[in-house]
Write a protein that holds these residues in place. Structure first.
Motif, PDB file in Angstrom:
ATOM      1  N   ASP A  32     -31.119   9.869   8.662  1.00 47.42           N
ATOM      2  CA  ASP A  32     -30.990   8.540   8.069  1.00 47.42           C
ATOM      3  C   ASP A  32     -32.090   8.296   7.046  1.00 47.42           C
ATOM      4  N   SER A  33     -33.317   8.665   7.388  1.00 49.85           N
ATOM      5  CA  SER A  33     -34.447   8.491   6.474  1.00 49.85           C
ATOM      6  C   SER A  33     -34.243   9.301   5.196  1.00 49.85           C
ATOM      7  N   LEU A  34     -33.863  10.568   5.349  1.00 50.26           N
ATOM      8  CA  LEU A  34     -33.622  11.409   4.175  1.00 50.26           C
ATOM      9  C   LEU A  34     -32.454  10.879   3.343  1.00 50.26           C
ATOM     10  N   GLY A  35     -31.417  10.413   4.024  1.00 50.49           N
ATOM     11  CA  GLY A  35     -30.269   9.845   3.319  1.00 50.49           C
ATOM     12  C   GLY A  35     -30.657   8.629   2.489  1.00 50.49           C
ATOM     13  N   GLN A  36     -31.510   7.776   3.046  1.00 52.42           N
ATOM     14  CA  GLN A  36     -31.985   6.603   2.311  1.00 52.42           C
ATOM     15  C   GLN A  36     -32.787   7.022   1.085  1.00 52.42           C
ATOM     16  N   GLN A  37     -33.608   8.055   1.231  1.00 53.08           N
ATOM     17  CA  GLN A  37     -34.402   8.549   0.104  1.00 53.08           C
ATOM     18  C   GLN A  37     -33.507   9.105  -1.000  1.00 53.08           C
ATOM     19  N   VAL A  38     -32.506   9.889  -0.603  1.00 56.20           N
ATOM     20  CA  VAL A  38     -31.582  10.453  -1.590  1.00 56.20           C
ATOM     21  C   VAL A  38     -30.806   9.334  -2.277  1.00 56.20           C
ATOM     22  N   LEU A  39     -30.348   8.365  -1.508  1.00 61.13           N
ATOM     23  CA  LEU A  39     -29.608   7.238  -2.087  1.00 61.13           C
ATOM     24  C   LEU A  39     -30.457   6.497  -3.106  1.00 61.13           C
ATOM     25  N   HIS A  40     -31.720   6.285  -2.779  1.00 62.97           N
ATOM     26  CA  HIS A  40     -32.641   5.617  -3.702  1.00 62.97           C
ATOM     27  C   HIS A  40     -32.758   6.408  -5.006  1.00 62.97           C
ATOM     28  N   GLN A  41     -32.903   7.721  -4.888  1.00 63.48           N
ATOM     29  CA  GLN A  41     -33.033   8.575  -6.075  1.00 63.48           C
ATOM     30  C   GLN A  41     -31.745   8.578  -6.901  1.00 63.48           C
ATOM     31  N   VAL A  42     -30.610   8.650  -6.238  1.00 62.54           N
ATOM     32  CA  VAL A  42     -29.320   8.648  -6.954  1.00 62.54           C
ATOM     33  C   VAL A  42     -29.134   7.328  -7.693  1.00 62.54           C
ATOM     34  N   ASN A  43     -29.471   6.229  -7.049  1.00 65.80           N
ATOM     35  CA  ASN A  43     -29.346   4.915  -7.697  1.00 65.80           C
ATOM     36  C   ASN A  43     -30.264   4.783  -8.907  1.00 65.80           C
ATOM     37  N   ALA A  44     -31.340   5.564  -8.953  1.00 65.36           N
ATOM     38  CA  ALA A  44     -32.278   5.504 -10.078  1.00 65.36           C
ATOM     39  C   ALA A  44     -31.780   6.285 -11.294  1.00 65.36           C
ATOM     40  N   VAL A  45     -30.725   7.071 -11.122  1.00 63.34           N
ATOM     41  CA  VAL A  45     -30.189   7.867 -12.232  1.00 63.34           C
ATOM     42  C   VAL A  45     -29.369   6.967 -13.146  1.00 63.34           C
ATOM     43  N   ARG A  46     -29.709   6.970 -14.432  1.00 67.47           N
ATOM     44  CA  ARG A  46     -28.980   6.150 -15.399  1.00 67.47           C
ATOM     45  C   ARG A  46     -27.506   6.575 -15.416  1.00 67.47           C
ATOM     46  N   GLY A  47     -26.618   5.613 -15.295  1.00 64.04           N
ATOM     47  CA  GLY A  47     -25.188   5.890 -15.321  1.00 64.04           C
ATOM     48  C   GLY A  47     -24.567   6.079 -13.952  1.00 64.04           C
ATOM     49  N   ALA A  48     -25.388   6.186 -12.910  1.00 64.17           N
ATOM     50  CA  ALA A  48     -24.844   6.334 -11.554  1.00 64.17           C
ATOM     51  C   ALA A  48     -24.151   5.038 -11.150  1.00 64.17           C
ATOM     52  N   ALA A  49     -23.023   5.166 -10.495  1.00 62.76           N
ATOM     53  CA  ALA A  49     -22.266   3.986 -10.058  1.00 62.76           C
ATOM     54  C   ALA A  49     -21.706   4.228  -8.668  1.00 62.76           C
ATOM     55  N   ASP A  50     -21.594   3.167  -7.910  1.00 64.83           N
ATOM     56  CA  ASP A  50     -20.976   3.200  -6.579  1.00 64.83           C
ATOM     57  C   ASP A  50     -21.652   4.181  -5.625  1.00 64.83           C
ATOM     58  N   ALA A  51     -22.957   4.354  -5.746  1.00 63.61           N
ATOM     59  CA  ALA A  51     -23.672   5.242  -4.820  1.00 63.61           C
ATOM     60  C   ALA A  51     -23.681   4.609  -3.438  1.00 63.61           C
ATOM     61  N   GLN A  52     -23.442   5.410  -2.425  1.00 65.78           N
ATOM     62  CA  GLN A  52     -23.435   4.908  -1.057  1.00 65.78           C
ATOM     63  C   GLN A  52     -23.769   6.031  -0.093  1.00 65.78           C
ATOM     64  N   MET A  53     -24.132   5.625   1.114  1.00 66.63           N
ATOM     65  CA  MET A  53     -24.494   6.590   2.141  1.00 66.63           C
ATOM     66  C   MET A  53     -23.564   6.410   3.324  1.00 66.63           C
ATOM     67  N   GLU A  54     -23.041   7.524   3.802  1.00 64.81           N
ATOM     68  CA  GLU A  54     -22.185   7.471   4.978  1.00 64.81           C
ATOM     69  C   GLU A  54     -23.062   7.347   6.207  1.00 64.81           C
ATOM     70  N   ILE A  55     -22.708   6.431   7.075  1.00 62.39           N
ATOM     71  CA  ILE A  55     -23.482   6.197   8.291  1.00 62.39           C
ATOM     72  C   ILE A  55     -22.937   7.089   9.405  1.00 62.39           C
ATOM     73  N   ASN A  56     -23.789   7.957   9.929  1.00 62.99           N
ATOM     74  CA  ASN A  56     -23.373   8.862  10.996  1.00 62.99           C
ATOM     75  C   ASN A  56     -23.981   8.522  12.341  1.00 62.99           C
ATOM     76  N   SER A  57     -25.030   7.719  12.346  1.00 62.84           N
ATOM     77  CA  SER A  57     -25.673   7.393  13.614  1.00 62.84           C
ATOM     78  C   SER A  57     -25.293   5.975  14.028  1.00 62.84           C
ATOM     79  N   GLY A  58     -25.452   5.712  15.296  1.00 62.25           N
ATOM     80  CA  GLY A  58     -25.163   4.382  15.810  1.00 62.25           C
ATOM     81  C   GLY A  58     -23.691   4.121  16.048  1.00 62.25           C
ATOM     82  N   VAL A  59     -22.862   5.134  15.880  1.00 63.91           N
ATOM     83  CA  VAL A  59     -21.432   4.973  16.122  1.00 63.91           C
ATOM     84  C   VAL A  59     -21.187   5.180  17.605  1.00 63.91           C
ATOM     85  N   ALA A  60     -20.503   4.230  18.230  1.00 66.06           N
ATOM     86  CA  ALA A  60     -20.256   4.307  19.666  1.00 66.06           C
ATOM     87  C   ALA A  60     -19.385   5.509  20.011  1.00 66.06           C
TER      88      ALA A  60
END
Length: 120
Positions: free
Chosen positions: A77-105
């Motif tokens: 989750d921590s690494l995913g948040q870091q990657v998402l932050h970096q992807v969102n910083a790329v000029r022209g990136a759109a609709d960046a999102q992270m799939e949630i894999n933890s906390g699912v019952a």
């Protein structure tokens, strides 16, 4: 696709018949703004065939995917948040999102056949 995911298809009239929007980008921006009001959902705007092809090739419904594997869900989750932050910083990136894999019952059922046999 997990059971918590789904597809929504919007059938559109030909653009020459549109009254409120003059381009696909205007329509997507309006839909994006309206959907942003609903908390907890992630969505993409794409064409059905393009989405299926992307999903077949990479396992995700996107043109670009970054997959991180491991056993430590907090670290993932921590690494995913870091990657998402970096992807969102790329000029022209759109609709960046992270799939949630933890906390699912999840429920695991271990059957004791001898105990069940008492109840037929």
């Amino acid at each position: 696709m997990g059971i918590n995911e789904g597809d929504v298809y919007v059938s559109l009239a030909p653009t020459r018949k549109w009254k409120r929007f003059h381009s696909k980008d205007e329509l997507i921006n309006a839909m994006d703004k309206a959907l942003a009001q609903i908390p907890g959902i992630n969505y993409d705007f794409t064409q059905p065939m393009a989405m299926r092809l992307d999903e077949t090739v990479s396992g995700v419904k996107a043109d670009l995917a970054v997959k991180i594997f491991g056993d430590d869900f907090q670290q993932l989750d921590s690494l995913g948040q870091q990657v998402l932050h970096q992807v969102n910083a790329v000029r022209g990136a759109a609709d960046a999102q992270m799939e949630i894999n933890s906390g699912v019952a999840e429920v695991t059922v271990k059957i004791r056949r001898d105990a069940l046999a008492r109840y037929g």
